[in-house]
Design a protein around this motif. Structure first.
Motif: not given
Length: 533
Positions: A27, A73, A92, A103
């Motif tokens: 993402l 992410v 999230l 992340g």
């Protein structure tokens, strides 16, 4: 309805065999993530950014996908305010309760670390750019500049903290503006440190002057140092799984239209009388406006809809017209169904006025709110006229020239305006006192035009709960006695076509740009030109 992302990317973990079906999704976070798509087909097409609404819908769906092991992410160029960053972190975090969320943050900043605060892991490359300076506010004061060009600015305000027009009338920040902005920034930094740093040494983080990934790792701000290809292996498009994520559940959507639901009514942009306008994302031009006629019509439609059991009033507005704010506020007060107000980046002045009588009020800790006060003002071009050889001549009553930019207020006009402002302020205080069950004296004490962070507003009775739109929907469902999966839909005023569409252009020039509220003279407005960096 969730928008289709630019490209769905899939990946496999580094330990899986080559050729395996992907078990990770990648993402990419970038852009501004406005809460809702703008009303109107043309404006929606011109909007290039994904919406927060669509993103969270997609994240909720990912949490239920059986084959998904984790989500990488990758945080890119985010152009979001602090409240949106906080809401992204919460979304999230909800996904991280079900899946591994990693992340990847190449550019480490106050906002990117805040967005990843609830991820399972935060990974940065060895070459990460690191900038963690804390927060600051910046505002350009135009008083001296305008004076050089023969323009002054009449600025009447109630009370001392009401700074909406001081950027035009003054050449520097006054003590009251400095005091309230300093208090807001202190609150924002405390909230950020609690979310991102934690621990007994959190306060030292913002003064550490970090410059590299190794220092972040040593301070416990990130989980490890690696590049994204050391986390997962990105694979080519995998259409079976892409379609599974993109195709809507048509039967569920059809059933949702007839099910008991929560309605969301947005109040986004400057509050004006008349109809709302969505402005395309142009480099120069006015932003969106929240028209009282449009908002009130949407509230009444939600009231009449037998399947709507509760209303969420989403407010992301610095206020505007005192008249329009009062009209919307009255419509909220007259709703017989539960109304939960949720604040976005800012719900100040008129943006607070409209929600005073909601049954439950939610703000993000970084929201700018309060600013209970009133302003009246206008640019004065008398000296510019003289310099340029312009000679405005008048006939008739002086009082009728109150809004004329070619002359300052007379003593009589000033007295009339101050009387009107005192009446509007008294009404504003009365609305807050009645809606929030506070004494008039207490509202005046915390009012006087002063802004508050959402965190501090919760401590003084202006806000009931800290949270975001997700929490607002949950509260609305509880108040209405609905289930946790009750559908949510945005309610608009509907299509208005009075014969033919009308078009208009705003005259160019500094004076028009300084006063975007047409003929409305009394404002409950917080100057949104203050930039929090």
């Amino acid at each position: 309805m969730a928008l289709i992302p630019e490209k769905l990317r899939f990946a496999v973990s580094r330990t899986r065999a080559a050729g395996s079906a992907p078990d990770w999704m990648v993402l990419d976070l970038h852009g501004s993530y406005p809460t809702h798509a703008p009303a109107g087909a043309a404006a929606a097409l011109l909007q290039r950014d994904d919406t927060f609404e669509a993103l969270t819908e997609r994240l909720d769906k990912l949490a239920k996908v059986d084959w998904l092991t984790g989500v990488l992410v990758r945080v890119g160029e985010l152009q979001v305010g602090l409240s949106t960053a906080h809401a992204l972190a919460a979304a999230l975090g909800r996904l991280a309760a079900h899946k591994r969320v990693v992340g990847y943050v190449p550019q480490v900043s106050m906002r990117t670390l805040l967005v990843m605060a609830q991820a399972s892991e935060v990974v940065v490359p060895e070459s990460a750019e690191v900038t963690l300076p804390g927060f600051a506010a910046e505002q350009v004061f135009l008083g001296a500049f305008l004076a050089k060009h023969g323009i002054t600015f009449e600025n009447l305000r109630i009370r001392e903290y009401k700074s909406a027009l001081t950027a035009f009338s003054e050449d520097r920040m006054d003590e009251y503006e400095r005091e309230q902005l300093t208090a807001y920034l202190d609150s924002a930094e405390r909230t950020w440190l609690a979310a991102v740093a934690g621990g007994p040494d959190a306060a030292s983080v913002l003064g550490a002057g970090f410059t590299n990934a190794g220092e972040l790792l040593a301070a416990g701000l990130v989980s490890r140092i690696a590049y994204d290809d050391e986390i997962v292996t990105v694979v080519d498009q995998h259409w079976p799984r892409a379609l599974e994520l993109l195709l809507p559940d048509l039967s569920a959507r059809k059933g949702a239209r007839k099910a008991d639901a929560v309605a969301v009514v947005p109040v986004v942009g400057a509050i004006v009388s008349g109809r709302s306008r969505s402005t395309p994302p142009l480099p120069i031009g006015p932003g969106p406006t929240a028209g009282s006629e449009t908002v009130v019509t949407a509230l009444r439609r939600a009231e009449r809809d037998e399947h709507v059991k509760a209303i969420v009033l989403w407010v992301d507005s610095p206020g505007g017209s005192a008249l329009a704010s009062d009209v919307i506020g009255r419509a909220v007060a007259r709703c017989t169904k539960p109304v939960v107000a949720v604040m976005g980046e800012v719900a100040a002045s008129g943006g607070y006025y409209v929600l005073t009588h909601a049954d439950h009020v939610i703000a993000g800790p970084y929201t700018i709110t309060g600013s209970i006060g009133v302003v009246v003002g206008k640019p004065v071009l008398a000296e510019l006229d003289e310099r340029q050889g312009l000679n405005p001549q008048t006939v008739g009553r002086e009082a009728a020239l109150f809004a004329s930019p070619h002359r300052p207020f007379t003593a009589e006009q000033r007295a009339w305006a101050e009387k009107m402002m005192e009446e509007v302020y008294a009404r504003f205080v009365d609305r807050v006192a009645g809606g929030r069950s506070l004494s008039h004296e207490r509202v005046n004490e915390i009012g006087r035009g002063r802004i508050w962070s959402g965190h501090d507003a919760a401590g003084i009775g202006l806000v009931d709960e800290l949270g975001d739109l997700h929490d607002g929907v949950a509260a609305a469902r509880r108040l209405a006695g609905l289930g946790e999966d009750a559908p949510v839909r945005t309610v608009s005023a509907g299509l208005a076509v009075p014969g033919l569409p009308s078009f208009a252009t705003q005259p160019a020039g500094a004076v028009e740009r300084l006063w975007p509220f047409g003929s409305e003279k009394v404002l409950t407005w917080f100057d949104r030109s203050v930039r929090i960096r």
